[in-house]
Design a protein around this motif. Structure first.
Motif: not given
Ligand code: ADP
Ligand code: ADP
Length: 239
Positions: A69-78
């Motif tokens: 359910g969580q979009d990983i595309v906008p996540l920061k590397k950390s």
């Protein structure tokens, strides 16, 4: 239950001399928990780009990759690090990017170290269990990957991919470099472990015969798009 949902994913590479390559166009695909989805298509159609996008080994140009359910595309590397425990990949040439001096024990146990899991003794215990699981001898621990055959090296890669008890494994042409008889051993091993551990697998191959017997569903790619998607039997009936 949907584990991973890819929505309208696109990727444009900016090649040398300013040339743009649209490697993925509007790709949507979902994978349920415990499901094996095969992705097939000729060389250059975007399979690897798709597989690597799911782990953010490459940055998609647009779209979403929803993991639980969580979009990983906008996540920061950390912020990606905890996600990386759950998403693993097995490559065609697993040791291309690994330190050739590392012994098999180190290669398999490294993900545990990187994620700070367990004591050294617990990690060593886990490495020994993983060797059993993939059918390698215990004395492999102190040998180097290059001392092993292609099929055995792929077993090492599988053990490493399993070290963190992932929820999804991308197998990217994982058997393509192997002799046909060894191919089926490794495919059968992956299929067996998938069932035993209830892992989801995105099984990428240019060769339909590699994935047809292990995939619940198959996506056929052509020029960066999914052009057909369905239950394996359904897809196999449409010539
Ligand atoms: P496949 O895995 O199906 O062989 P890829 O995802 O590797 O396909 O490649 C899809 C397209 O993107 C191909 O045209 C390929 O040449 C191009 N491509 C892949 N990686 C890069 C890159 N780093 N830079 C530029 N173009 C790339
Ligand atoms: P290095 O000294 O090369 O950095 P370590 O001794 O720190 O390697 O071990 C790294 C990881 O490799 C350990 O966490 C463990 O998972 C695995 N490992 C190393 N040696 C063994 C061993 N003898 N038995 C089992 N696992 C081992």
């Amino acid at each position: 239950m949907t584990l991973l949902e890819i929505k309208n994913l696109s990727k444009i590479y900016h090649g040398k001399n300013g040339a743009k390559v649209q490697a993925l166009s509007d790709v949507s695909l979902d994978i349920a928990a415990g499901e094996v989805v095969g992705v097939v298509g000729e060389s250059g159609c975007g399979k690897s780009t798709l597989g690597r996008s799911l782990l953010r080994l490459i940055e998609p140009s647009g779209g979403q990759v929803l993991f639980e359910g969580q979009d990983i595309v906008p996540l920061k590397k950390s912020a990606l690090k905890p996600m990386r425990r759950d998403l693993q990949i097995i490559f065609q040439d697993p040791f291309g990017s690994l330190n050739p001096r590392h012994k098999v024990g180190k290669v398999i146990g490294e993900p545990l170290e990187v994620h700070g899991i367990g004591t050294k003794q617990q990690r060593q215990e886990k490495v020994r269990e993983l060797l059993d699981l993939v059918g390698l001898p215990q004395n492999a621990i102190d040998r180097h990957p290059h001392e092993f055959s292609g099929g055995q090296r792929q077993r090492i890669a599988i053990a490493r991919a399993l070290a963190l008890d992932p929820k999804l494994i991308v197998a990217d042409e994982a058997v393509s470099a192997l002799d046909v008889s060894i191919q089926s051993q490794i495919i059968n091993l992956i299929a067996k472990l998938q069932k035993q551990l209830n892992i989801s697998i995105l099984f990428i191959s240019h060769d339909l015969s590699v994935i047809r017997h292990v995939s619940d569903r198959i996506a056929i790619m052509y020029l960066g798009r999914i052009v057909e998607m369905g239950e394996t039997e359904e897809v196999m009936q449409n010539p």
